[in-house]
Write a protein that holds these residues in place. Structure first.
Motif, mmCIF file in Angstrom:
data_model
loop_
_atom_site.group_PDB
_atom_site.id
_atom_site.type_symbol
_atom_site.label_atom_id
_atom_site.label_comp_id
_atom_site.label_asym_id
_atom_site.label_seq_id
_atom_site.Cartn_x
_atom_site.Cartn_y
_atom_site.Cartn_z
ATOM 1 N N ARG A 51 47.027 37.458 51.950
ATOM 2 C CA ARG A 51 45.977 38.455 51.668
ATOM 3 C C ARG A 51 46.365 39.375 50.512
ATOM 4 O O ARG A 51 46.457 40.598 50.674
ATOM 5 N N PRO A 52 46.564 38.849 49.302
ATOM 6 C CA PRO A 52 46.919 39.700 48.166
ATOM 7 C C PRO A 52 45.752 40.581 47.735
ATOM 8 O O PRO A 52 44.583 40.248 47.985
ATOM 9 N N GLY A 53 46.075 41.701 47.087
ATOM 10 C CA GLY A 53 45.028 42.567 46.555
ATOM 11 C C GLY A 53 44.539 42.072 45.205
ATOM 12 O O GLY A 53 43.367 42.213 44.867
ATOM 13 N N VAL A 54 45.478 41.525 44.423
ATOM 14 C CA VAL A 54 45.157 41.002 43.094
ATOM 15 C C VAL A 54 45.767 39.612 42.949
ATOM 16 O O VAL A 54 46.909 39.390 43.363
ATOM 17 N N VAL A 55 45.012 38.698 42.367
ATOM 18 C CA VAL A 55 45.521 37.366 42.047
ATOM 19 C C VAL A 55 45.546 37.209 40.540
ATOM 20 O O VAL A 55 44.510 37.328 39.885
ATOM 21 N N LEU A 56 46.746 37.002 39.988
ATOM 22 C CA LEU A 56 46.881 36.675 38.568
ATOM 23 C C LEU A 56 46.744 35.168 38.461
ATOM 24 O O LEU A 56 47.587 34.424 38.959
ATOM 25 N N LEU A 57 45.693 34.714 37.820
ATOM 26 C CA LEU A 57 45.325 33.303 37.893
ATOM 27 C C LEU A 57 45.204 32.656 36.516
ATOM 28 O O LEU A 57 44.465 33.140 35.659
ATOM 29 N N ASP A 58 45.937 31.564 36.336
ATOM 30 C CA ASP A 58 45.801 30.775 35.118
ATOM 31 C C ASP A 58 44.473 30.025 35.181
ATOM 32 O O ASP A 58 44.039 29.594 36.251
ATOM 33 N N LEU A 59 43.830 29.847 34.039
ATOM 34 C CA LEU A 59 42.519 29.217 34.018
ATOM 35 C C LEU A 59 42.599 27.698 34.135
ATOM 36 O O LEU A 59 41.716 27.057 34.700
ATOM 37 N N ASN A 60 43.669 27.126 33.607
ATOM 38 C CA ASN A 60 43.796 25.670 33.585
ATOM 39 C C ASN A 60 44.881 25.210 34.552
ATOM 40 O O ASN A 60 46.071 25.277 34.251
ATOM 41 N N LEU A 61 44.439 24.731 35.710
ATOM 42 C CA LEU A 61 45.352 24.254 36.741
ATOM 43 C C LEU A 61 45.183 22.743 36.905
ATOM 44 O O LEU A 61 44.131 22.194 36.562
ATOM 45 N N PRO A 62 46.183 22.053 37.429
ATOM 46 C CA PRO A 62 46.126 20.589 37.479
ATOM 47 C C PRO A 62 45.086 20.011 38.428
ATOM 48 O O PRO A 62 44.600 18.897 38.220
ATOM 49 N N ASP A 63 44.708 20.748 39.477
ATOM 50 C CA ASP A 63 43.815 20.163 40.476
ATOM 51 C C ASP A 63 42.385 20.688 40.439
ATOM 52 O O ASP A 63 41.454 20.010 40.874
ATOM 53 N N MET A 64 42.196 21.893 39.937
ATOM 54 C CA MET A 64 40.852 22.459 39.837
ATOM 55 C C MET A 64 40.859 23.579 38.804
ATOM 56 O O MET A 64 41.920 24.103 38.446
ATOM 57 N N SER A 65 39.700 23.932 38.316
ATOM 58 C CA SER A 65 39.620 24.966 37.287
ATOM 59 C C SER A 65 39.870 26.348 37.886
ATOM 60 O O SER A 65 39.668 26.568 39.086
ATOM 61 N N GLY A 66 40.302 27.263 37.043
ATOM 62 C CA GLY A 66 40.496 28.631 37.492
ATOM 63 C C GLY A 66 39.201 29.252 37.975
ATOM 64 O O GLY A 66 39.195 30.063 38.911
ATOM 65 N N ALA A 67 38.081 28.872 37.363
ATOM 66 C CA ALA A 67 36.784 29.391 37.791
ATOM 67 C C ALA A 67 36.467 28.946 39.218
ATOM 68 O O ALA A 67 35.976 29.732 40.034
ATOM 69 N N GLU A 68 36.774 27.696 39.532
ATOM 70 C CA GLU A 68 36.527 27.191 40.880
ATOM 71 C C GLU A 68 37.444 27.876 41.894
ATOM 72 O O GLU A 68 37.018 28.227 43.002
ATOM 73 N N VAL A 69 38.695 28.074 41.520
ATOM 74 C CA VAL A 69 39.627 28.776 42.405
ATOM 75 C C VAL A 69 39.122 30.195 42.647
ATOM 76 O O VAL A 69 39.163 30.709 43.773
ATOM 77 N N THR A 70 38.630 30.842 41.592
ATOM 78 C CA THR A 70 38.094 32.198 41.718
ATOM 79 C C THR A 70 36.955 32.236 42.724
ATOM 80 O O THR A 70 36.902 33.111 43.600
ATOM 81 N N ARG A 71 36.025 31.300 42.604
ATOM 82 C CA ARG A 71 34.894 31.267 43.535
ATOM 83 C C ARG A 71 35.362 31.091 44.977
ATOM 84 O O ARG A 71 34.867 31.759 45.896
ATOM 85 N N ARG A 72 36.345 30.221 45.189
ATOM 86 C CA ARG A 72 36.825 29.968 46.552
ATOM 87 C C ARG A 72 37.614 31.154 47.096
ATOM 88 O O ARG A 72 37.524 31.470 48.295
ATOM 89 N N LEU A 73 38.382 31.799 46.240
ATOM 90 C CA LEU A 73 39.124 32.987 46.672
ATOM 91 C C LEU A 73 38.160 34.080 47.136
ATOM 92 O O LEU A 73 38.362 34.703 48.185
ATOM 93 N N LEU A 74 37.112 34.300 46.360
ATOM 94 C CA LEU A 74 36.153 35.356 46.686
ATOM 95 C C LEU A 74 35.303 34.987 47.899
ATOM 96 O O LEU A 74 34.886 35.860 48.658
ATOM 97 N N ALA A 75 35.055 33.698 48.082
ATOM 98 C CA ALA A 75 34.306 33.268 49.265
ATOM 99 C C ALA A 75 35.112 33.544 50.533
ATOM 100 O O ALA A 75 34.557 33.915 51.570
#
Length: 233
Positions: A51-75
């Motif tokens: 349960r982090p307060g902030v996620v420092l996230l790279d945009l280009n990951l090997p399995d999914m895009s940073g945008a997709e990870v962002t959507r799932r984190l917020l969901a």
């Protein structure tokens, strides 16, 4: 120093040296590092466990895009703040990240002091951009919005607002952006809003600019109309 010793930060990047370097720097500055992850799936697992307060996230990951990870984190946790830290400063990359719900976007060439300041701003729900990126993206949105006005006039679904669920691909506003939007809709000036919320006028302006970008609007007048249509008063 870290803006908040109790703030937990998750660092996500597929390059081990960069990932561990950023994590070590945050710890030296007094931040609590919740963990690190090298891909999107791992990031989602670690975030669920820590349960982090902030996620420092790279945009280009090997399995999914940073945008997709962002959507799932917020969901999974709407309160988490996602700060993109990427080597790319391309308009579309920034646009994808912001519409997914990221709080900010920083390029990796930023100084570490800028990163710490960005973590502080992101934790507070404030929009953060590497200088120059916000203007570039706003210009692109203005161009795109000119071609989408007809759809809006026919009642096409617009971006998600505070009283409206966010569907796939729809941008979401942070609590702070919604608060500023509400005050803008009441006719308050940036200095007045800044004084009320104990922010700088520049920070208020950044929130308004980021909201314009997310909602694909051109100016403050359209922003006020959007707020009234969404019942943000």
């Amino acid at each position: 120093m870290c803006p908040d010793a109790e703030l937990r930060v998750l660092v996500v990047d597929d390059h081990p040296i960069w990932r561990h370097s950023v994590a070590a720097g945050l710890e030296e500055a007094g931040c609590a590092v919740a963990g690190t992850a090298g891909d999107g799936a791992q990031a989602l697992r670690v975030a669920a466990a820590t349960r982090p307060g902030v996620v420092l996230l790279d945009l280009n990951l090997p399995d999914m895009s940073g945008a997709e990870v962002t959507r799932r984190l917020l969901a999974a946790d709407p309160a988490v703040r996602v700060l993109i830290l990427s080597a790319s400063g391309e308009r579309q990359d920034v646009l994808d990240a912001m519409t997914a719900g990221a709080t900010g976007y920083l390029v990796k060439s930023a100084q570490f002091s800028e990163l710490l300041a960005a973590v502080r701003s992101a934790a507070a729900g404030e929009a953060v951009f590497t200088p120059g990126l916000a203007g570039l993206v706003l210009g692109e949105y203005r161009r795109l919005a000119a071609g989408s006005g007809a759809d809006a006039g026919r009642g096409a679904a617009g971006p998600a607002g505070p009283g409206r669920p966010a569907g796939p691909g729809q941008p979401r506003l942070t609590e702070r952006e919604t608060e500023v939007l509400r005050l803008v809709a009441k006719g308050m000036t940036y200095p007045e809003i800044a004084a009320l919320l104990v922010l700088s006028p520049r920070t208020v302006q950044n929130h308004v600019q980021n909201t314009l970008i997310k909602l694909q609007l051109h100016n403050k007048a359209q922003l006020v109309r959007y707020a009234l249509e969404q019942g943000i008063e």
